[in-house]
Design a protein around this motif. Structure first.
Motif: not given
Lengths: 434, 555
Positions: B308, B341, B431, B445-446, B450-452, B454-456, B458-459
């Protein structure tokens, strides 16, 4: 100051953000434009890469969200105005009249059954019609009917010469006495500490890509239409058939990738989920009828998520799916209303053609048309594609403190990414209202 | 006990069940079973309509047992139990019969046999339901603290978020320094910010946060307990320390595959992207003829997944080389470009405008590296190209850490086939682990950018904040209980229990086993191995299961 949170949009992202915050003990106001929560995920038949039935895994979350003691769900409602700042926003919501008393309606469906007026069925992507008195879809939450003021005979046709209304069948048959033609739109004022935008996407209308023949040829459909055609609760009861008059069961299906995406004339970006949803749709076709062979016309296969490569491999090995690296130039139609695909095979540099029974266009996904209006109301910035602007290092923060965005409304992503972001937005909101 | 009155709700699940077997016939059959006073079929039992039919059924037919014959308890049991509870029925009096995964989906195209099997399964379910007994929910308090394993960008972000909301955080990092993979990167895509400028302020913020305590050079030795009350034993500096925590977050990341034996990798003329990052950071790239080979060691039969992040890493590094020396020739040899994206697609377009050349190769005809050059078959030109190079960079996948398996075992959470951690549900619970109170985020996890990440992160903080802010969690009443008169204190149960949820204690009658209710997951290992048959599983007791089997066998 308020420790409540406003969530705008009731799809999977909005539902997940609401559930997280409600479970943390925060009060959540969820405002959804359509008559039911559920969003785009409710319209999908199944989900990749596990082939989980979409509504089956979504419905428990919808029910949890609606029944939660810390949530107020305002469906058929729109945010009109927001003032204030992080920690203390004042929000004006327009709650549109359903002409049905939500407290009395049992969702029995009697009004729908007897209503004589028809309207296009938007939940089914305009395939087929519904009544003017209707439930948004079978598993709608809340399960409350409504009357479409644009199509209702009583509301559009005026009075008879004797001064009587021209229709009122729904009111006559409703045993709960829930029909209320005098109901008015109402304005509700909310005080919240943080706001989460989760308004999702619209499928891109491929009519302007005239080379693909959408709307000119009956057997060229979009992926979203295909999802409804193959779904048991869809307009054909899940019987996959062609939309031409012959209504034949298709045996060969072509999936065209990047329709209106990765295309400088339409949308430059990659919509990120279409390689996988086409793979899923091709697998489903073969599950419905093992004789079906599918062809996926692609530029790059983007299968980088968990389990995606194996899913693509399975499609090829077990479900009669062939991937063709190509660029489709034109779709024509033969005398039998069969689409004919003219394409360049970009591995061999040859121009070829293929006649199939059905074409499915994997159209781009674009921000909802009202994103621009919502950006103005919230004073948040949009990026050049009209997605809500965030930054890679603060992926759910909009340009306004206290306002967050998650899910497809801020950029292309699939369901688990939307769910993760929704939880992320909930955490950021919790930092403010804790 | 009063008369048993069972209601059976048979779900079509759209066409998932209804398409492959005769649901109305199955419902009709259910009505004929002993103790069944009501049965009906629903298009979707889980819809609002279906749920209100259950509620109405309980009220109108005075039901005291409810059976739903539909999909899987993994996703739907909590929903149906809650509906029972709302209608005044103890949720333990609900019985699930799976006629989708265990019937319609595995017997597609066998309509008659599948219909018969659904009837058999419901008959067995009804026999068990007749013997169900009400159970009371168990509540346990939550230790108001989070323990995070891994001090990379994911762990740091989660730590700061949870601490900012007002809970104590213990952060465990196995390396001497915090920062994780970002310590080894030069610039990040798509922002072109220096990785150090991103990670350093976060490390500082964590170090200075009054609610966060960092354990460097430390590993998790053992984990005991259950949601709300975990005991995590940390080993650092040869010392062990037990930390009591309510929740655990796995943010252990991943590492770059070292491509030993691939494409003549030598770490000098043929290097990895991460080695290139270091050279770029040091300003030490003098090469002007560069070829990058993507999917080196990925998307091959022995490692089938796509990692990825490597396409964008390669493109970003190619752009950096090109910016540094515009005359440089940079070729990227790829299979499928993962520039999904908005920003990545734009980045790809920009890189092409800068003159970076892309050549597609296929798995069946991969490039070959020799001294001073790369040979690649160009599919469009239909011939082999000989690229002169002074540097070859391999984009290798992120792979799980070698100790992931050991950590998974300690936490009793699963790994997927590539040895990344496996979440509770790939679509809707990305999560959470299936085990309550343990969460995951980032590359553990996979492979994730970096963006994803950080989102994960926070999640994951949000998910962990739920039990922390509630202060209490509910434990399912499906637990074991020991008959103290039959128990001989042999300790087999204690030895076998994978959750350390049963132990032998001295009593005035001698040694006797007893269940630690909040830890018990209801797996039944103790019960099935007890030589004295002294252990009963609530809601899965011998009488109930025997009745279920007998009904299944009786045709």
């Amino acid at each position: 100051m308020s420790d409540a949170v406003l969530v705008i949009g009731g799809g999977i992202a909005g539902i997940q953000a609401s559930l997280d915050l409600a479970d943390m003990g925060k009060h959540v106001y969820l405002v959804e434009k359509s008559p039911s929560i559920g969003g785009r995920m409710a319209q999908l038949d199944k989900t990749f890469p596990t082939n989980d039935c979409s509504i089956c895994i979504l419905a428990p979350k919808m029910a949890d969200c609606y029944d939660h003691s810390n949530t107020t769900i305002l469906t058929y409602s729109e945010v009109k105005e927001i003032t204030g700042s992080a920690g203390d926003f004042t929000v004006t919501v327009l709650k549109k009249a359903r002409y049905v008393d939500a407290k009395k309606c049992t969702g029995c469906g009697e009004c729908t059954e007897k209503c004589p007026a028809k309207a296009p069925d938007l939940f089914n992507m305009g395939l087929g019609t519904r009544k003017a008195a209707y439930l948004y879809f079978l598993q709608a939450v809340p399960r409350v009917a409504l009357i479409d003021r644009e199509y209702c005979i009583r509301m559009t046709k005026g009075l008879t010469k004797d001064g009587k209304p021209r229709c009122g069948v729904c009111k006559d048959v409703c045993q709960a006495g829930a029909i209320d033609f005098d109901q008015q739109d109402e304005e509700i004022t909310l005080n919240v500490g943080a706001i989460i935008i989760a308004t999702g996407f619209d499928p891109y209308d491929p009519t302007s890509l005239t080379e693909y023949g959408y709307r000119r040829y009956k057997n060229v459909v979009t992926a979203m239409e295909y999802e409804r055609l193959i779904c048991a609760s869809g307009p054909t009861g899940g019987h996959l058939k062609r939309l031409s008059a012959d209504g034949r069961d298709p045996k060969t299906i072509a999936f065209i990738q990047c329709v209106g995406s990765r295309d400088l004339h339409h949308n430059k970006y990659c919509a990120s989920v279409c390689c996988m949803h086409s793979t899923k749709e091709a697998i489903l076709a073969n599950e419905h009828d093992p004789e079906i062979h599918s062809y996926i016309f692609y530029i790059d296969i983007r299968a980088s998520g968990k389990g995606f490569q194996n899913y693509v491999a399975r499609a090829e090995k077990e479900y009669n799916v062939t991937y063709i690296r190509s660029r489709v130039a034109e779709i024509a139609q033969d005398a039998g209303e069969n689409p004919v695909i003219w394409y360049e095979d970009t591995n061999s540099r040859q121009v070829k053609s293929m006649t199939v029974d059905l074409v499915v266009l994997a159209t781009c996904m674009v921000p909802r048309t009202d994103a621009v209006g919502l950006a103005a109301i919230t004073h948040t910035a949009l990026d050049e594609y009209k997605f809500f602007q965030t930054s890679p290092l603060a992926p759910v923060d909009t340009t306004i403190p206290g306002i967050f965005a998650c899910g497809y409304c801020q950029g292309p992503m699939d369901i688990p990414e939307s769910v993760a972001q929704a939880s992320a937005a909930a955490a950021r909101a919790a930092e403010i209202v804790s | 006990m009063s008369e048993v009155r069972i209601g059976v709700f048979v779900c079509h699940c759209g066409s998932n069940i209804g398409g492959w077997l005769d649901v109305p016939e199955v419902a009709e059959y259910a009505r004929s079973l002993p103790n069944v006073v009501f049965a009906q079929d629903n298009l979707y039992t889980c819809s609002e309509a279906g749920l209100s039919q259950i509620k109405n059924g309980i009220k109108e037919h005075n039901l005291n047992r409810v059976i739903v014959a539909s999909c899987t308890p993994r996703t739907h049991e909590p929903l149906f139990k809650r509906v029972c509870q709302e209608s005044g029925l103890n949720p333990s009096l609900f019985e699930f019969v799976n006629i989708r995964e265990q019937c319609s989906w595995v017997h597609m195209q066998q309509r008659e046999a599948a219909t018969q099997k659904a009837k058999d399964l419901i008959r067995a379910g009804a026999a068990k339901a007749s013997l169900l007994e009400p159970q009371e929910d168990i509540y346990v308090d939550v230790e108001p603290r989070a323990l995070i394993i891994g001090g990379g960008i994911a762990g740091l972000t989660t730590a700061l978020t949870i601490a900012n909301v007002g809970f104590d955080v213990k952060l465990v990092e196995k390396e001497k320094e915090l920062g994780g993979l970002l310590r080894h990167l030069y610039k990040l895509y798509p922002s072109n910010e220096e990785a150090a400028a991103v990670i350093t302020p976060r490390i500082e913020a964590v170090r200075n946060h009054p609610r966060i305590e960092v354990f460097n050079d430390s590993t998790v030795r053992d984990v005991r307990g259950f949601v709300g009350n975990y005991d995590v034993i940390i080993a650092s500096d040869g010392k062990e320390e037990t930390i009591k925590t309510g929740v655990i977050i796995v943010a252990t990341g991943a590492e770059e595959l070292k491509p030993q034996g691939l494409y003549s990798y030598d770490g000098q003329k043929v290097i990895t992207q991460m080695e290139l990052e270091q050279l770029l950071a040091d300003g030490n790239v003098s090469a002007t003829k560069v070829a990058m080979i993507l999917c080196a060691g990925a998307r091959i039969p022995e490692r089938t997944y796509c990692s990825r992040t490597c396409c964008m890493t390669a493109i970003k590094n190619a752009v950096l080389i090109k910016k540094q020396s515009p005359e440089a020739q940079v070729y990227i040899l790829y299979r499928d470009l993962q520039t999904y994206g908005t920003e990545y697609e734009e980045y790809l377009r920009m890189s092409k405008e800068m003159g970076i050349r892309y050549i597609k190769y296929s798995l069946s005809n991969p490039p070959t590296v020799s001294d001073g050059g790369v040979k690649v078959y160009h599919e469009l030109l239909g011939r082999e190209l000989n690229l002169e190079t002074d540097l070859v960079v391999l984009a290798t996948p992120l792979v799980p850490h070698s100790d992931a398996k050991e950590l998974a075992k300690k936490l009793k959470v699963p790994l997927e086939q590539n040895k990344f951690f496996l979440e509770a549900h790939v679509k809707l619970r990305p999560l959470d682990f299936a085990t309550d109170g343990i969460y995951l985020c980032g590359c553990a996890s996979w492979p994730t950018d970096v963006e994803q990440t950080i989102a994960q992160a926070l999640g994951a903080a949000s998910r962990a904040l739920i039990p922390l802010t509630k202060g209490q969690v509910k434990v399912e009443p499906i637990v074991s209980s020991v008959d103290q008169d039959k128990c001989i204190g042999c300790g087999i149960c204690e030895y076998l229990c994978p959750y350390k949820a049963i132990a032998v204690f001295p009593t005035d009658k001698g040694d006797r086993a007893s269940t630690i209710v909040a830890s018990c997951k209801g797996c039944g290992v103790c019960s099935s191995h007890c030589p004295m048959m002294a252990i009963t599983m609530q809601n899965f007791n011998d009488d109930q299961i025997t009745a279920q089997i007998a009904a299944l066998a009786a045709v």
